[in-house]
Motif scaffolding. Structure first.
Motif, PDB file in Angstrom:
ATOM      1  N   PRO A 135      10.296  13.026  -0.495  1.00  0.00           N
ATOM      2  CA  PRO A 135       9.810  14.024  -1.456  1.00  0.00           C
ATOM      3  C   PRO A 135       8.290  13.996  -1.618  1.00  0.00           C
ATOM      4  CG  PRO A 135      11.610  12.718  -2.383  1.00  0.00           C
ATOM      5  CD  PRO A 135      11.214  12.063  -1.104  1.00  0.00           C
ATOM      6  N   TYR A 136       7.659  12.899  -1.222  1.00  0.00           N
ATOM      7  CA  TYR A 136       6.205  12.761  -1.435  1.00  0.00           C
ATOM      8  C   TYR A 136       5.460  12.775  -0.109  1.00  0.00           C
ATOM      9  CZ  TYR A 136       8.685  10.833  -5.369  1.00  0.00           C
ATOM     10  OH  TYR A 136       9.585  10.650  -6.372  1.00  0.00           O
ATOM     11  N   GLU A 137       6.002  13.533   0.838  1.00  0.00           N
ATOM     12  CA  GLU A 137       5.455  13.476   2.190  1.00  0.00           C
ATOM     13  C   GLU A 137       3.940  13.717   2.236  1.00  0.00           C
ATOM     14  OE1 GLU A 137       7.758  15.740   4.994  1.00  0.00           O
ATOM     15  OE2 GLU A 137       6.137  15.637   6.463  1.00  0.00           O
ATOM     16  N   ASP A 138       3.480  14.744   1.503  1.00  0.00           N
ATOM     17  CA  ASP A 138       2.044  15.061   1.552  1.00  0.00           C
ATOM     18  C   ASP A 138       1.210  13.920   0.989  1.00  0.00           C
ATOM     19  OD1 ASP A 138       2.735  17.435   2.606  1.00  0.00           O
ATOM     20  OD2 ASP A 138       2.605  18.564   0.722  1.00  0.00           O
ATOM     21  N   PHE A 139       1.703  13.392  -0.107  1.00  0.00           N
ATOM     22  CA  PHE A 139       1.019  12.282  -0.758  1.00  0.00           C
ATOM     23  C   PHE A 139       0.919  11.090   0.194  1.00  0.00           C
ATOM     24  CE2 PHE A 139       2.238   8.504  -3.512  1.00  0.00           C
ATOM     25  CZ  PHE A 139       0.931   8.164  -3.823  1.00  0.00           C
ATOM     26  N   ILE A 140       2.042  10.770   0.847  1.00  0.00           N
ATOM     27  CA  ILE A 140       2.061   9.649   1.786  1.00  0.00           C
ATOM     28  C   ILE A 140       1.085   9.917   2.935  1.00  0.00           C
ATOM     29  CG2 ILE A 140       3.505   8.397   3.464  1.00  0.00           C
ATOM     30  CD1 ILE A 140       4.140   7.618   0.665  1.00  0.00           C
ATOM     31  N   GLY A 141       1.051  11.165   3.375  1.00  0.00           N
ATOM     32  CA  GLY A 141       0.120  11.524   4.438  1.00  0.00           C
ATOM     33  C   GLY A 141      -1.309  11.227   4.026  1.00  0.00           C
ATOM     34  N   ALA A 142      -1.654  11.604   2.780  1.00  0.00           N
ATOM     35  CA  ALA A 142      -3.011  11.374   2.278  1.00  0.00           C
ATOM     36  C   ALA A 142      -3.285   9.877   2.167  1.00  0.00           C
ATOM     37  CB  ALA A 142      -3.184  12.050   0.922  1.00  0.00           C
ATOM     38  N   VAL A 143      -2.284   9.151   1.702  1.00  0.00           N
ATOM     39  CA  VAL A 143      -2.433   7.701   1.567  1.00  0.00           C
ATOM     40  C   VAL A 143      -2.706   7.078   2.936  1.00  0.00           C
ATOM     41  CG1 VAL A 143      -1.163   5.571   1.073  1.00  0.00           C
ATOM     42  CG2 VAL A 143      -1.039   7.484  -0.519  1.00  0.00           C
ATOM     43  N   TYR A 144      -1.999   7.578   3.942  1.00  0.00           N
ATOM     44  CA  TYR A 144      -2.199   7.011   5.272  1.00  0.00           C
ATOM     45  C   TYR A 144      -3.589   7.295   5.807  1.00  0.00           C
ATOM     46  CZ  TYR A 144       2.060   4.703   6.290  1.00  0.00           C
ATOM     47  OH  TYR A 144       3.050   3.783   6.294  1.00  0.00           O
ATOM     48  N   LEU A 145      -4.084   8.483   5.514  1.00  0.00           N
ATOM     49  CA  LEU A 145      -5.441   8.795   5.962  1.00  0.00           C
ATOM     50  C   LEU A 145      -6.450   7.862   5.310  1.00  0.00           C
ATOM     51  CD1 LEU A 145      -5.781  12.672   6.238  1.00  0.00           C
ATOM     52  CD2 LEU A 145      -5.920  10.930   8.040  1.00  0.00           C
ATOM     53  N   ARG A 146      -6.261   7.658   3.994  1.00  0.00           N
ATOM     54  CA  ARG A 146      -7.151   6.736   3.278  1.00  0.00           C
ATOM     55  C   ARG A 146      -7.063   5.327   3.838  1.00  0.00           C
ATOM     56  NH1 ARG A 146      -8.839   8.038  -2.282  1.00  0.00           N
ATOM     57  NH2 ARG A 146      -9.039  10.292  -2.178  1.00  0.00           N
ATOM     58  N   ALA A 147      -5.806   4.955   4.167  1.00  0.00           N
ATOM     59  CA  ALA A 147      -5.576   3.582   4.592  1.00  0.00           C
ATOM     60  C   ALA A 147      -6.291   3.256   5.899  1.00  0.00           C
ATOM     61  CB  ALA A 147      -4.079   3.323   4.744  1.00  0.00           C
ATOM     62  N   LEU A 148      -6.690   4.326   6.603  1.00  0.00           N
ATOM     63  CA  LEU A 148      -7.391   4.087   7.861  1.00  0.00           C
ATOM     64  C   LEU A 148      -8.827   3.620   7.630  1.00  0.00           C
ATOM     65  CD1 LEU A 148      -6.131   7.065  10.049  1.00  0.00           C
ATOM     66  CD2 LEU A 148      -5.531   4.653  10.222  1.00  0.00           C
ATOM     67  N   GLN A 149      -9.340   3.834   6.401  1.00  0.00           N
ATOM     68  CA  GLN A 149     -10.703   3.398   6.126  1.00  0.00           C
ATOM     69  C   GLN A 149     -10.673   1.917   5.736  1.00  0.00           C
ATOM     70  OE1 GLN A 149     -11.758   6.006   2.922  1.00  0.00           O
ATOM     71  NE2 GLN A 149     -11.358   7.839   4.165  1.00  0.00           N
TER      72      GLN A 149
END
Ligand SMILES: Nc1ncnc2c1ncn2[C@@H]1O[C@H](COP(=O)(O)OP(=O)(O)OP(=O)(O)O)[C@@H](O)[C@H]1O
Lengths: 224, 441
Positions: free
Chosen positions: A117-131
């Protein structure tokens, strides 16, 4: 979307301190619930802490006492998902008796279902996690405790299979290997546009079947 | 001696005809035939040559073995063609006797949800997590609806279409470097691929099941499943459970002669009724698809491979049945044109041989009046042998009708069943009763 309550982390006794801890946990969950709803509507990057606090019915300052940044909120979310995942897996049922590839499949799949249900949120988290500087980075100090818990869960599971002779002795690297695979599968899932994300199901199953067989053959494989 | 060019355009299926509607089983028949072709002509060749062939076969097998999806199943089917393929090839192919990828209960359940939006336990009163049968593209589970009906739920392995495409890329690459390239031209491979891809849509199968359930309703001895549309998608199909046992299991119960003849009668009626009344037929006589019951009824399942007959083909069969064309040169010409679609003088020797076989077979199955025979014994191996020969010739000849390979396949299946039943039937009477019921014949 209701959030399932996770099992208590600490043993909270009765009395004033206990009550306060309980209140704290209730607030934390209310904030997370409000935040997730907003993230779903506006995306992780566009939801402000002020909106989150308003939706949770708390002053912005109170929110700050719990989570200093949205990243802390995301970290809390990941932690709760992990606690839920472990509790779900350890719940007695037919899964406990299933072969290893099926149990590992079930773990990743259940995780994906929980975060779906939080796919977009998780996507954003993953992008952040790359930093590397982000608290969400897998190597950050903030995530160390989370990582430790996850790795020991997986390690315990693999060790049981090793003891039964289902797997050769893998030791710590086995758990790290699976952790990497788990992360890769989430990334794959985030990018999967097939109907019902069926490609993820197929990839997950095939990789696990193949890896298990490869390990059982001690890496001996006729690659041709 | 090179194998590369000789037969490159003698394939019946490589010229404009559409393999697209081929089922997996027929594709396998076809591939099987093409694989054996070099052997057919190699009897007099030296051993060295055969070894080369064998090596190529092995390479092809290895490729198929490395495929995960239905092509593995294809390999399995190929390896079972013991009637058609030479021994050497069967030996090589026997390594492929393995299962299509199975789904563990967690995956089957996840797959079900991904396609229907709900878990099986939310939709059914009871759902067996372990499959009871494998299907070409997935597996079959038993379940009970909330209304209490026993059903079969066929669940497709995820991402089958992508897998098929990948497998075919691999197959093409392998074929390029082997001696089989001339027997399996790229466009043929392409059509087989698209045919198999079509089978990944279970809604197509659902439509076929419903069509036959309606059309075969006049035959009270036939049982066809009902489709539960509300529990079916393109990747999951729910059908009412059809009971019965395979013919082999039935024969073990030592049925009486009268009962065997009764079943034989029903099977022949079923076949003729489909051809002459329905103008479409179930083209997959695989032993698991006919389920026999002690009460004499026959359950028919697996409508993945169904063939609809064109008007031309119907006319051809009707003309064939009338026999008069054999005496009348003008009618004969018309007949040949119907078969090959071209000037009959251009018909290849292969095709003419096929026609002769067809006539011989026809006379065995429906004896002419002057033979004074009114009962045909299908125990006679001659009929099955002729059917088999016809099948081979049919795969090798250039024909105008795409229906032929399907028809001969279904026909051969019928004779195989009748032979196992050792049935003795008044075939002409059955044929006339079917045709009498049809005003426009
Ligand atoms: N309605 C049904 N009632 C009882 N059994 C069924 C039914 N449908 C399917 N089955 C069982 O499931 C098996 C596979 O189903 P089916 O033959 O339809 O699949 P398929 O994908 O066409 O596979 P294959 O090409 O191997 O036949 C059958 O052999 C049969 O045992």
């Amino acid at each position: 979307m209701p959030i399932k309550t996770s099992p208590r982390k600490r043993n909270v006794g009765p009395g004033k301190a206990g009550k306060r801890a309980q209140n704290k946990e209730t607030n934390r969950q209310a904030i997370l619930k409000a935040a997730l709803e907003l993230f779903r509507q506006k995306g992780f990057d566009h939801a402000s802490t002020r909106e989150i606090s308003r939706r949770a019915g708390l002053a912005e300052g109170t929110l700050f006492n719990y989570f200093r940044t949205k990243e802390d909120l995301a970290l809390y979310f990941l932690e709760r998902e992990l606690v839920e995942l472990i509790a779900w897996y350890e719940h007695p049922g037919p899964l406990q008796r299933a072969p290893l590839p099926e149990r590992l499949f079930a773990i990743v799949h259940h995780h994906l279902e929980q975060i779906a249900p939080y796919e977009d949120f998780i996507g954003a988290v993953y992008l952040r996690a790359l930093q590397p500087s982000s608290k969400l980075s897998p190597l950050s100090a903030e995530r160390r405790e989370l990582n430790r818990r996850y790795l020991s869960f997986i390690r315990g599971l693999l060790a049981a299979s090793e003891a039964k002779g289902e797997l050769p002795p893998l030791g710590e690297p086995g758990a790290y290997g699976f952790a990497l695979f788990h992360l890769a599968m989430i990334t794959y899932w985030l990018n999967d546009t097939s109907a019902g994300k069926e490609n993820t199901l197929a990839a997950l199953d095939r990789c696990l079947q193949f890896a298990t067989r490869l390990l059982q053959r001690q890496g001996q494989w006729d690659w041709q | 001696m090179s194998f590369s060019t000789k037969h490159s355009n003698s394939s019946p299926l490589s010229r404009g005809s559409t393999l697209g509607r081929l089922g997996i089983q027929l594709a396998a028949d076809y591939l099987g035939f093409q694989v054996q072709r070099p052997f057919l002509r190699s009897e007099k060749r030296e051993l060295k040559q055969q070894q080369y062939q064998r090596r190529s076969t092995r390479r092809l097998c290895q490729t198929i073995q490395h495929m995960k999806g239905p092509l593995m199943k294809l390999g399995q089917i190929l390896s079972m063609q013991d009637n058609v393929l030479p021994r050497e090839v069967i030996e090589e192919l026997s390594v492929l006797q393995m299962q299509a990828p199975a789904m563990h209960p967690t995956l089957a359940r996840a797959r079900f949800k991904a396609s229907l939006g709900k878990y099986p336990e939310e939709i059914f009163k009871q759902f067996e997590p372990e499959p009871f049968a494998a299907a070409s593209l997935g597996q079959a589970h038993r379940a009970t609806t909330f209304a209490g009906d026993p059903v079969v739920v066929k669940i497709q392995y995820p991402a089958m279409a992508v897998t098929i495409q990948t497998d075919f890329k691999l197959l093409r690459a392998t074929l390029k470097t082997s001696c089989f390239s001339s027997y399996l031209p790229t466009e043929v491979i392409g059509e087989i691929e698209s045919g198999i891809l079509k089978e990944t849509d279970y809604l197509r199968e659902a439509a076929n099941v419903e069509f036959f359930r309606q059309q075969l309703a006049p035959l009270s001895f036939v049982r066809i499943p009902r489709v539960y549309r509300e529990f079916s998608t393109d990747k999951v199909i729910t059908l009412s459970s059809v009971s019965g046992m395979s013919l082999a299991a039935l024969l073990k119960t030592k049925p009486s002669i009268a009962f065997r003849n009764q079943l034989g009668l029903c099977l022949l009626q079923l076949f003729l009724f489909q051809i002459h009344e329905v103008h479409a037929f179930h083209a997959d006589p695989h032993p698991g698809n006919y389920l026999f019951s002690a009460d004499g009824s026959i359950g028919l399942i697996d409508f993945g491979c169904v063939k609809h007959i064109t008007r031309d083909f119907t006319r051809l069969i009707q003309a064939f049945l009338a026999r008069t064309w054999r005496q009348d040169p003008a009618e004969m010409k018309h007949m040949l044109r119907l078969i090959w679609g071209t000037d009959p003088r251009q018909a290849s020797p292969e095709a003419l041989r096929m026609l002769r076989t067809e006539i011989e077979l026809f006379d065995w199955v429906f004896p002419p009046a002057e033979a004074g025979l009114n009962r045909v014994s299908f125990d006679n191996p001659k009929i099955f042998e002729l059917g088999l020969r016809l099948r081979k010739e049919c795969l090798g000849a250039k024909l105008a009708h795409k229906e032929f390979p399907f028809y001969s396949r279904a026909e051969l299946g019928l004779y195989s069943y009748l032979r196992q039943l050792k049935a003795t039937l008044d075939t002409n009477h059955i044929l006339h009763s079917i045709r009498a019921a049809q005003p426009n014949m």
